[in-house]
Write an enzyme that holds these catalytic residues in place. Sequence first.
Site, PDB file in Angstrom:
ATOM      1  N   LYS A   1      25.506  -3.301  -2.443  1.00 60.07           N
ATOM      2  CA  LYS A   1      27.025  -3.604  -2.408  1.00 60.07           C
ATOM      3  C   LYS A   1      27.882  -2.662  -1.335  1.00 60.07           C
ATOM      4  O   LYS A   1      28.925  -2.450  -1.193  1.00 60.07           O
ATOM      5  CB  LYS A   1      27.338  -2.510  -3.637  1.00 60.07           C
ATOM      6  CG  LYS A   1      26.683  -3.496  -5.115  1.00 60.07           C
ATOM      7  CD  LYS A   1      27.101  -2.540  -6.323  1.00 60.07           C
ATOM      8  CE  LYS A   1      26.534  -2.857  -7.329  1.00 60.07           C
ATOM      9  NZ  LYS A   1      26.638  -1.900  -8.574  1.00 60.07           N
TER      10      LYS A   1
ATOM     11  N   HIS B   1       5.750   6.097  11.151  1.00 55.40           N
ATOM     12  CA  HIS B   1       5.129   6.038   9.850  1.00 55.40           C
ATOM     13  C   HIS B   1       4.126   7.088   9.458  1.00 55.40           C
ATOM     14  O   HIS B   1       2.974   6.964   9.543  1.00 55.40           O
ATOM     15  CB  HIS B   1       4.384   4.718   9.931  1.00 55.40           C
ATOM     16  CG  HIS B   1       3.912   4.206   8.518  1.00 55.40           C
ATOM     17  ND1 HIS B   1       4.214   4.917   7.278  1.00 55.40           N
ATOM     18  CD2 HIS B   1       3.726   2.858   8.104  1.00 55.40           C
ATOM     19  CE1 HIS B   1       3.723   4.362   6.337  1.00 55.40           C
ATOM     20  NE2 HIS B   1       3.424   3.071   6.717  1.00 55.40           N
TER      21      HIS B   1
ATOM     22  N   ARG C   1       0.854  -1.186   0.062  1.00 53.99           N
ATOM     23  CA  ARG C   1      -0.068   0.129  -0.072  1.00 53.99           C
ATOM     24  C   ARG C   1       0.664   1.316  -0.138  1.00 53.99           C
ATOM     25  O   ARG C   1       0.580   2.244  -0.777  1.00 53.99           O
ATOM     26  CB  ARG C   1      -0.810   0.085   1.459  1.00 53.99           C
ATOM     27  CG  ARG C   1      -2.242  -0.553   1.064  1.00 53.99           C
ATOM     28  CD  ARG C   1      -2.684  -1.186   2.422  1.00 53.99           C
ATOM     29  NE  ARG C   1      -1.616  -2.223   2.764  1.00 53.99           N
ATOM     30  CZ  ARG C   1      -1.847  -3.292   2.484  1.00 53.99           C
ATOM     31  NH1 ARG C   1      -2.955  -3.932   1.914  1.00 53.99           N
ATOM     32  NH2 ARG C   1      -1.004  -4.342   2.649  1.00 53.99           N
ATOM     33  N   THR C   2       1.829   1.284   0.988  1.00 50.24           N
ATOM     34  CA  THR C   2       2.450   2.691   1.073  1.00 50.24           C
ATOM     35  C   THR C   2       3.154   2.995  -0.192  1.00 50.24           C
ATOM     36  O   THR C   2       3.271   4.068  -0.735  1.00 50.24           O
ATOM     37  CB  THR C   2       3.544   2.403   2.229  1.00 50.24           C
ATOM     38  OG1 THR C   2       2.726   2.084   3.269  1.00 50.24           O
ATOM     39  CG2 THR C   2       3.962   3.959   2.580  1.00 50.24           C
TER      40      THR C   2
ATOM     41  N   ARG D   1      11.546   3.890   2.656  1.00 49.56           N
ATOM     42  CA  ARG D   1      11.168   3.167   3.674  1.00 49.56           C
ATOM     43  C   ARG D   1      12.405   2.520   3.981  1.00 49.56           C
ATOM     44  O   ARG D   1      13.100   1.974   2.876  1.00 49.56           O
ATOM     45  CB  ARG D   1      10.142   2.087   3.218  1.00 49.56           C
ATOM     46  CG  ARG D   1       9.811   0.962   4.253  1.00 49.56           C
ATOM     47  CD  ARG D   1       8.798  -0.011   4.270  1.00 49.56           C
ATOM     48  NE  ARG D   1       7.321   0.921   4.581  1.00 49.56           N
ATOM     49  CZ  ARG D   1       6.270   0.395   4.610  1.00 49.56           C
ATOM     50  NH1 ARG D   1       6.039  -1.282   4.370  1.00 49.56           N
ATOM     51  NH2 ARG D   1       5.024   1.177   4.974  1.00 49.56           N
TER      52      ARG D   1
END
Length: 304
Positions: free
Chosen positions: A80, A129, A51-52, A101
């Site tokens: 890396k 959040h 969703r986000t 995120r």
Amino acid sequence: MKHLIDIKDLSVEEIDNLIEVAKDIIAKPENYSHKCDGKILATLFFEPSTRTRLSHESAMFSLGGQVLGFSEAASSSASKGETVSDTIRMVGCYSDIIAMRHPKEGAPLVASAKSTVPIINAGDGGHNHPTQTLTDLLTIKCEKGRLDNLTIGLCGDLKFGRTVHSLITAMSRYANIKFVLISPDELKLPEYVKRDVLEKNNIEYCETKDIEEHMEELDILYMTRVQKERFFNEEDYIRLKDYYILNKEKLKKAKKDLCVLHPLPRVNEISTNVDDDPRACYFKQANYGKYIRMALILKLLEVK
Ligand code: NCD
């Protein structure tokens, strides 16, 4: 330049204004479909999301803009060994705004210190959040008609649930809010949230293990998933994962106009037989998430 790292980065007036813009977008989407022509949103997701990430992307497309990014750390140079700061410096050359995120608490804050474009925190570990909270506030405003005078039950993983921490912080700024914190002992709300948010602002709250104990008083019931990925051992997760399962039976004593929310994804904590109850608002909530993110992108890009 403004970033959104913590919900407190926005004043109550700014949040109320975002809600008004989101409602206007819902009513007249065509007025907004070219507001971000030529603009690019980068979505940098070092942790899984449905969703986000997709609602940010859909929001930017619906504003006429374009989107690039990655949906797992493994497909970026983080694998890396590149630092978040270096990645952000690069991505700022390729985009006008970044939603990120990350599993590490504080990573978006570190990124914002080096970024040449606005950063949106799309979830940092078990911490915050803020865009889910904006989604929750728009949902509550539209479904209940107000953001004050509410008794809010939060149930499940209050320890690792970042949506819970941001929502409590945001709601504590409105008048006459009471919280019922429902969790097993192992998943109680962190002390720092109790101390710095609830106690500091003299907010009324109680803690219980029993989901039914205060059911009849609640205006909002915010269910959450036990955050498997933040557990240190599998046994604890297995023991706690099905601690709460909301079903029709448990809702018997609840108010007729209770609003059941969940940031989703749901695992077992809400039985699917609740989905057709008119009080179940969690799928509507996911829909509201797109519109508030459209309003947020306009604000951070300073589009009139
Ligand atoms: C939440 C999250 O990522 O913190 N999901 C979401 O963004 N809608 C809740 C969760 O994963 O349980």
